[in-house]
Design an enzyme around this catalytic site. Structure first.
Site, PDB file in Angstrom:
ATOM      1  NE  ARG A 155     -62.569 -49.752  11.323  1.00 17.82           N
ATOM      2  CZ  ARG A 155     -63.765 -49.877  11.905  1.00 17.82           C
ATOM      3  NH1 ARG A 155     -64.708 -50.626  11.344  1.00 17.82           N
ATOM      4  NH2 ARG A 155     -64.032 -49.240  13.042  1.00 17.82           N
TER       5      ARG A 155
ATOM      6  CG  HIS B 235     -74.905 -46.923  30.553  1.00 18.51           C
ATOM      7  ND1 HIS B 235     -74.659 -48.255  30.281  1.00 18.51           N
ATOM      8  CD2 HIS B 235     -76.069 -46.897  31.251  1.00 18.51           C
ATOM      9  CE1 HIS B 235     -75.624 -49.001  30.777  1.00 18.51           C
ATOM     10  NE2 HIS B 235     -76.497 -48.198  31.373  1.00 18.51           N
TER      11      HIS B 235
ATOM     12  NE  ARG C 224     -35.653 -47.351  32.680  1.00 22.40           N
ATOM     13  CZ  ARG C 224     -34.539 -47.403  33.418  1.00 22.40           C
ATOM     14  NH1 ARG C 224     -34.486 -46.743  34.572  1.00 22.40           N
ATOM     15  NH2 ARG C 224     -33.491 -48.094  33.020  1.00 22.40           N
ATOM     16  NE  ARG C 225     -36.638 -54.197  31.236  1.00 20.56           N
ATOM     17  CZ  ARG C 225     -35.626 -55.060  31.226  1.00 20.56           C
ATOM     18  NH1 ARG C 225     -35.817 -56.301  31.668  1.00 20.56           N
ATOM     19  NH2 ARG C 225     -34.431 -54.685  30.800  1.00 20.56           N
TER      20      ARG C 225
ATOM     21  CB  CYS D 156     -59.373 -48.194  19.921  1.00 16.75           C
ATOM     22  SG  CYS D 156     -60.422 -48.545  18.500  1.00 16.75           S
TER      23      CYS D 156
ATOM     24  CB  SER E 197     -58.022 -45.356  16.542  1.00 17.83           C
ATOM     25  OG  SER E 197     -59.241 -44.914  15.980  1.00 17.83           O
TER      26      SER E 197
ATOM     27  CG  ASN F  24     -61.423 -45.183  25.442  1.00 18.96           C
ATOM     28  OD1 ASN F  24     -61.492 -44.563  24.378  1.00 18.96           O
ATOM     29  ND2 ASN F  24     -61.871 -46.424  25.552  1.00 18.96           N
TER      30      ASN F  24
ATOM     31  CG  HIS G 115     -61.342 -40.255  14.940  1.00 20.31           C
ATOM     32  ND1 HIS G 115     -60.308 -41.111  15.253  1.00 20.31           N
ATOM     33  CD2 HIS G 115     -62.486 -40.975  15.090  1.00 20.31           C
ATOM     34  CE1 HIS G 115     -60.805 -42.292  15.574  1.00 20.31           C
ATOM     35  NE2 HIS G 115     -62.126 -42.235  15.498  1.00 20.31           N
ATOM     36  CG  LEU G 116     -65.069 -34.572  17.293  1.00 15.86           C
ATOM     37  CD1 LEU G 116     -65.244 -33.057  17.224  1.00 15.86           C
ATOM     38  CD2 LEU G 116     -66.187 -35.201  18.119  1.00 15.86           C
TER      39      LEU G 116
END
EC number: 2.1.1.45
Length: 264
Positions: free
Chosen positions: A21, A51, A126-127, A146, A167, A177, A207-208
């Protein structure tokens, strides 16, 4: 942080070249999973400095249901600046979905409060799932989620979390993350009277960016250092009452930071 470094190495060696994108270009793999034992140290990358202030304040911002960057800017956190409008608004992003998901009848649902209550009521459920992927509001978001869905699991008095991230920007975003959801797991565990188990990180498109290859190679030359430990204020038992000063990371001794451009 061996699982993270293995992902970095694998994508550099075997990833497929893809357009994206942002127009930057990536090397990516589809479908990857990492597991971190939260009792073996706090999973904070040590092969480059992160950071911490940004990681902690962003999570607190999500938990308050905020979608304007004013709080972040007031606390010297700039990670969302590129996506905000002139008023600092981002549309109905993570905080809105976590705390005020709008259902088809227009009624708002506090997913996070429901989650805490349900873990206490029915830990074997399980919810225990939180979603930020509200299809009806995606067009209004400055950036579509993401890290889009996560689930909790309780066994033997320990809380584990699995994140599905559609992503993942491996060099810049994924280390944040990992730390953010590990921190969230500790906080939810404290708010529900549980210990911690594992954080499981499942990635879709991992991805890189092409302008991060050299930085990734540099990072892989560095020897990982011992993981730090997380210390939460034990007096805070309300998930939404945590403040920055209630969260401390002890023993973080990383290698120097490695700068890399953000793909917008």
């Amino acid at each position: 942080m061996k699982p993270y470094l293995e992902l970095l190495q694998h994508v550099l060696e075997y990833g497929a070249e893809k357009s994206d994108r942002t127009g930057t270009g990536t090397r990516s793999v589809f479908g990857w999973q990492m597991r971190f034992d939260l009792n073996a140290g706090f999973p904070l990358v040590t092969t480059k400095k992160l950071h911490l202030r940004s990681i902690i304040h962003e999570l607190l911002w999500f938990l308050q249901g905020d979608t304007n960057i004013a709080y972040l800017k007031d606390n010297q956190v700039r990670i969302w600046d590129e996506w905000a409008d002139a008023n600092g608004d981002l549309g109905p992003v993570y905080g809105k979905q976590w705390r005020r998901w709008t259902g088809p009848d227009g009624v708002e649902i506090d997913q996070m409060q429901w989650l805490v209550d349900e873990i206490k009521r029915n830990p074997d459920s399980r919810r225990l799932v939180i979603s930020a992927w509200n299809v009806g509001e995606l067009p209004q978001m400055a950036l579509m989620p993401c890290h889009s869905l996560f689930q909790f699991y309780v066994v033997d008095g320990k809380l584990s979390c699995q994140l599905y991230q559609r992503s993942g920007d491996i060099f810049l975003g994924v280390p944040f993350n990992i730390a953010s959801y590990a921190l969230l797991t500790h906080m939810v565990a404290q708010a529900t009277g549980l210990g911690v188990g594992d954080f499981v990180h499942t990635l879709g498109d991992a991805h890189l960016y092409s302008n991060h290859f050299e930085q990734a190679r540099e990072q892989l030359t560095r020897t990982p250092r011992p993981l730090p430990t997380l210390r939460l204020n034990p007096d805070v038992t309300d998930l939404f009452a945590f403040r920055f000063e209630d969260i401390a990371i002890d023993g973080y001794d990383p290698h120097p930071a490695i700068k890399a451009p953000v793909a917008v």
